[in-house]
Design a protein around this motif. Sequence first.
Motif, mmCIF file in Angstrom:
data_model
loop_
_atom_site.group_PDB
_atom_site.id
_atom_site.type_symbol
_atom_site.label_atom_id
_atom_site.label_comp_id
_atom_site.label_asym_id
_atom_site.label_seq_id
_atom_site.Cartn_x
_atom_site.Cartn_y
_atom_site.Cartn_z
ATOM 1 N N ASP A 40 0.826 -1.205 0.000
ATOM 2 C CA ASP A 40 0.000 0.000 0.000
ATOM 3 C C ASP A 40 0.864 1.260 0.000
ATOM 4 O O ASP A 40 2.086 1.214 0.169
ATOM 5 C CB ASP A 40 -0.982 0.000 1.175
ATOM 6 N N ALA A 41 0.198 2.405 -0.190
ATOM 7 C CA ALA A 41 0.917 3.671 -0.365
ATOM 8 C C ALA A 41 1.724 4.050 0.872
ATOM 9 O O ALA A 41 2.871 4.504 0.765
ATOM 10 C CB ALA A 41 -0.075 4.779 -0.712
ATOM 11 N N ALA A 42 1.127 3.873 2.055
ATOM 12 C CA ALA A 42 1.808 4.284 3.285
ATOM 13 C C ALA A 42 3.099 3.504 3.490
ATOM 14 O O ALA A 42 4.138 4.071 3.867
ATOM 15 C CB ALA A 42 0.883 4.104 4.484
ATOM 16 N N ARG A 43 3.047 2.220 3.222
ATOM 17 C CA ARG A 43 4.242 1.399 3.446
ATOM 18 C C ARG A 43 5.229 1.516 2.292
ATOM 19 O O ARG A 43 6.425 1.313 2.479
ATOM 20 C CB ARG A 43 3.822 -0.036 3.744
ATOM 21 N N LEU A 91 11.872 -1.847 -3.496
ATOM 22 C CA LEU A 91 10.971 -0.998 -4.280
ATOM 23 C C LEU A 91 10.846 -1.489 -5.723
ATOM 24 O O LEU A 91 9.828 -1.246 -6.381
ATOM 25 C CB LEU A 91 11.461 0.451 -4.259
ATOM 26 N N GLY A 92 11.866 -2.171 -6.199
ATOM 27 C CA GLY A 92 11.793 -2.720 -7.546
ATOM 28 C C GLY A 92 10.690 -3.744 -7.720
ATOM 29 O O GLY A 92 10.262 -4.024 -8.846
ATOM 30 N N HIS A 93 10.208 -4.299 -6.610
ATOM 31 C CA HIS A 93 9.118 -5.287 -6.666
ATOM 32 C C HIS A 93 7.746 -4.658 -6.450
ATOM 33 O O HIS A 93 6.728 -5.344 -6.602
ATOM 34 C CB HIS A 93 9.338 -6.360 -5.596
ATOM 35 N N VAL A 94 7.714 -3.385 -6.075
ATOM 36 C CA VAL A 94 6.446 -2.723 -5.734
ATOM 37 C C VAL A 94 5.826 -2.134 -6.992
ATOM 38 O O VAL A 94 6.449 -1.324 -7.691
ATOM 39 C CB VAL A 94 6.669 -1.623 -4.675
ATOM 40 N N ASP A 95 4.610 -2.523 -7.254
ATOM 41 C CA ASP A 95 3.955 -2.127 -8.504
ATOM 42 C C ASP A 95 3.029 -0.935 -8.275
ATOM 43 O O ASP A 95 1.806 -1.048 -8.317
ATOM 44 C CB ASP A 95 3.165 -3.314 -9.070
ATOM 45 N N ASN A 96 3.633 0.221 -7.999
ATOM 46 C CA ASN A 96 2.836 1.448 -7.966
ATOM 47 C C ASN A 96 3.723 2.628 -8.353
ATOM 48 O O ASN A 96 4.956 2.532 -8.349
ATOM 49 C CB ASN A 96 2.147 1.664 -6.607
ATOM 50 N N GLU A 97 3.100 3.733 -8.678
ATOM 51 C CA GLU A 97 3.844 4.873 -9.203
ATOM 52 C C GLU A 97 4.694 5.540 -8.128
ATOM 53 O O GLU A 97 5.741 6.120 -8.434
ATOM 54 C CB GLU A 97 2.881 5.889 -9.820
ATOM 55 N N THR A 98 4.268 5.470 -6.876
ATOM 56 C CA THR A 98 5.074 6.043 -5.793
ATOM 57 C C THR A 98 6.444 5.380 -5.738
ATOM 58 O O THR A 98 7.474 6.049 -5.583
ATOM 59 C CB THR A 98 4.358 5.875 -4.442
ATOM 60 N N ALA A 99 6.462 4.058 -5.864
ATOM 61 C CA ALA A 99 7.732 3.327 -5.856
ATOM 62 C C ALA A 99 8.584 3.709 -7.054
ATOM 63 O O ALA A 99 9.789 3.979 -6.920
ATOM 64 C CB ALA A 99 7.464 1.826 -5.853
ATOM 65 N N ARG A 100 7.972 3.741 -8.223
ATOM 66 C CA ARG A 100 8.744 4.057 -9.431
ATOM 67 C C ARG A 100 9.274 5.485 -9.395
ATOM 68 O O ARG A 100 10.415 5.746 -9.799
ATOM 69 C CB ARG A 100 7.884 3.810 -10.674
ATOM 70 N N ALA A 101 8.468 6.412 -8.889
ATOM 71 C CA ALA A 101 8.922 7.804 -8.810
ATOM 72 C C ALA A 101 10.092 7.933 -7.836
ATOM 73 O O ALA A 101 11.061 8.660 -8.097
ATOM 74 C CB ALA A 101 7.765 8.703 -8.373
#
Length: 251
Positions: A188-191, A214-224
């Motif tokens: 989730d976004a918070a974590r 973070l490379g495994h996290v599928d959201n834009e916050t991680a990619r940014a």
Amino acid sequence: MLRRLLSWLGSDDDRPADPETRADRLREIGRDPLAHGHDATEDVLAALDDESPLVRTTAAEVLGSVEVYHELVAADPLIECLDDPERSVRLAAAEALTVTTDATVVDDVLPYALADDPGVRAAGAVGLYHALGRITYEFAPAQVEALFDAVAATNEGDAGTEDDELAREYLLSAISRGVATRDLASLDAARTDILVTALDDDAISVSGQAAALLGHVDNETARAGLRKASERHADERVRDAATEALTDGAE
């Protein structure tokens, strides 16, 4: 001679008053535990309750350094030392858990890694990482959330303490070992923000692991967060780790 050695360790009346001498006796047992037999193992375990921090630390070190003890000794006495008043004892017990091959130990150690006390949390994190070394274990989703929240807790208050720094490193290491890729993908976004914050940690052992996770996290916050780190982070190693994580995540 051996009988005298064991009586010194096991009897308050006969054992040497000097803690260093008692610690030396434990090291002697540890050099050849099978030759000393079951009673010697019991004496090493009993020394975990010695009034001397040196003796307790040595007992934990002996239990963790002797391969045969993972067959002879349950992990419970070591786990109970994770909230010892002395830091050296806590960490020696945590590192000794590397000998365990019992998956139930992870569930027993986890509450220490989630503790509010920074010293206990650090020891629990180290113990959790080592307990995962020889077993296959997958954290449940609620445990994953709790572990990330524990990472966040190390940044609260006086976050620059040695115990907080140690806890951050080993909590992330435990997450890397025990969290399923699918649970990271749906973080989730918070974590996710907790990991993005960790990219700026002074310790490469923390920032580098944060990038890899973070490379495994599928959201834009991680990619940014990874894009920013790959372009602007002051440490080349973190920039490289972030770039690699972005590449791996895109595949």
